[in-house]
Scaffold this active site. Structure first.
Site: not given
Length: 579
Positions: A146, A195, A221-222, A242-245
């Site tokens: 990433k 991100m 974000s990934s 960080i929140g589901g990335s």
């Protein structure tokens, strides 16, 4: 002179209007010049990327001439375990494998715009591998990285023009360990700007598409990782969450992804958009096609090299006994969190998987996470925005804001007094929107911040106590899906409740694809109203519409530091779904 001006008020007004108009014109001109300058920079960066990808194509061609492969599809079809075995026994060489994945990655880059950089140092690694007598567990395995994970000599831009010249002086610890274990990082993948978004678009590299449906986002974000692996252009990727990335791109693209406990992997060399934020835990983790691949990465990276390079990481090797156990599990489950109404396919995925697990001999018991609304709005959102979004907004100074991020950025630009006013106005009609507005205000003091951190820890302990009271080994629950239409994630940050909850409490969590959206799911979606019946619920319905055939996953969760238990449940889910 003053007397003359006073005598001609119409002339004064005209002069003022002229000056004001000139000032506005000047500002517009300066803005136009700044945007032109930024667009010129973007053009040069894209040309540089194209040059790098052409160099990768040339390298793949040279390797093909030196190490011919009769049928690349055979190599590309191997699982990570199968590929590793063939690399270890010499049935295939690292050069043969790398050229196959290079060409497939180039094909994916052209189709869905997921690759942003070629790591040409991989050619040097091939030379080093030829000289080495010892073969690491990931010997010769190509790995995608990433864009926010530092690779020496390359910039972690996060899709921000201001970061283009900030090249890394060394590899991140996780990349160093991958190389020490024989892996070959060869490309870097796209991310959403800053991100803090689960679409995958930025002004520098553009929009990444979902390879399964180009109208849908691959997630973020990934997102570049998810799209590349789903396209077959990588067998193993490293992302951050960080929140589901990690989990959202994995489920949107139909692959497996895993988020460990916050400190199980090193974070050194991983760049984030809001450094210093502590309420919601970020971490690195793997993405792959199957659960065994995720477990292999965990086994390989949790080694002396990582513990020595970053003493902050607890020296806890992978517990193979737990992962390989066949003991029946006591699994808690829920099919809706009471905050973001699960779509028909999300709910069906959990309930069908529950039935299969019960048939396999496991005990499934209902479990309800405590106070999810408070966890998402008061604890997660307020923690992320404890400074009123100031650190996050600093990223955009002098930059172009990606269209998919404008709604999100605009909200954080509002001053506290206006947030409070809007919150009061909206409360009678849209109570959830009111609460979100109120909790994007900055905390007033360090004392308030410490109090907030205390509340987060108290909530975490409450969650653990409820889990322990039911004597659970793990939890099965939904993950947002199917993939949203491009452009919606920036307007639906509240919809990540199923994933960010486990960043807040810092539990390991992973996703496994179990089904696809059916025509019946799509028909049932027409009656979707949400738990609040506000415009976010209506947006959610629109965002997931036209998803027939897209993958739907379930999420598996374990207590902190019990990654092996989480992966055990993931493996069991994968097994029962396939049989």
């Amino acid at each position: 002179m003053l007397a003359e001006i006073r005598g001609f008020p119409g002339g004064v007004r005209a002069l003022c209007a002229l000056l004001a108009g000139s000032a506005v014109s000047l500002l517009l001109l300066l803005r136009w010049m700044r945007i032109r300058r930024l667009l010129a920079v973007i053009k040069r960066v894209r040309e540089k990327r194209d040059t790098a990808l052409r160099r990768m194509e040339e390298t793949a061609g040279r390797l093909a001439n030196q190490f011919p492969v009769a049928d690349p599809a055979v190599i590309l079809s191997l699982s990570l375990a199968e590929l590793s075995k063939k690399l270890q026994d010499g049935s295939v060489s690292p050069e043969m494998v790398l050229q196959c994945y290079m060409r497939k990655a180039l094909e994916a880059a052209g189709e869905v715009n997921c690759v942003v950089d070629y790591l040409d140092e991989c050619e040097e690694q091939l030379e080093e591998l030829r000289r080495q007598k010892h073969k690491g567990p990931l010997y010769g395995v190509p790995v995608s990285i990433k864009e926010n994970i530092s690779c020496k000599g390359h910039a972690c831009t996060l899709g921000l023009i201001k970061r283009l010249n900030l090249t890394a002086s060394e590899d991140s610890v996780i990349v160093q360990v991958l190389k020490k274990q024989g892996a070959i990082p060869f490309v870097r993948t796209n991310v959403p700007q800053s991100m803090l978004n689960y679409d995958c678009s930025n002004p520098i590299y553009g929009q990444t598409l979902n390879p399964l449906n180009h109208k849908k986002t691959p997630g973020g974000s990934s997102g570049g990782e998810g799209a590349l692996i789903a396209s077959g252009g990588s067998i193993l990727g490293v992302g951050s969450d960080i929140g589901g990335s990690i989990r959202l791109p994995s489920t949107f693209c139909g692959i497996c992804g895993f988020k460990p406990t916050g400190n199980r992997f090193s974070k050194r060399g991983i760049v984030v958009s809001s450094p210093g934020q502590r309420s919601v835990t970020a971490m690195a983790g793997p993405l792959a096609r199957d659960v065994d691949s995720l477990a292999l990465v965990m086994k390989t990276l949790l080694c002396k090299d990582m513990f020595n390079l970053d003493p902050v990481v607890p020296p806890l090797p992978f517990n193979e006994e737990v992962y390989s156990s066949s003991r029946p599990l006591c699994i808690g489950y829920y099919d809706d969190d009471g905050f973001t109404q699960a779509t028909p396919s999300m709910r069906r995925a959990v309930l069908e998987t529950k039935a299969l697990l019960e048939r396999a001999g496991h005990k499934l018991v209902p479990f309800t996470p405590p106070e999810v609304e408070r966890a998402i709005i008061t604890l997660s959102l307020r923690g992320l925005m404890a400074d009123g979004g100031a650190t996050f907004l600093d990223n955009f100074k002098g930059d172009i804001v990606d269209p998919n991020l404008k709604a999100q950025v605009s909200l954080y630009f509002l001053p506290n007094w206006l947030n409070r006013l809007l919150s009061i106005i909206m409360k009678p009609v849209f109570p959830r929107v009111s609460e979100v507005m109120r909790n994007t205000e900055s905390l007033r003091s360090v004392k308030d911040l410490w109090k907030h951190h205390t509340e987060v820890e108290e909530y975490r302990q409450e969650f653990i106590a409820k889990w322990k009271k039911q004597d659970l080994d793990a939890v099965l629950c939904p993950i947002l899906g199917p993939a949203l239409t491009i452009g919606y994630p920036g307007q639906l940050s509240t919809a990540v409740s199923y994933s960010i909850l486990y960043n807040l409490v810092d539990f390991p969590a992973g996703v496994v694809p179990v089904t696809t959206v059916t025509k019946e799911d799509e028909e049932n979606l027409k009656s979707y109203v949400g738990h609040y019946n506000d415009f976010w619920d209506r947006l959610m319905k629109k965002a997931v519409t036209d998803g027939v055939g897209l993958p739907v996953s379930v999420q598996c969760v374990a207590l902190p530091w019990q990654e092996e238990q989480c992966l055990r449940l993931m493996k069991e889910v994968e097994r029962v779904v396939k049989t």
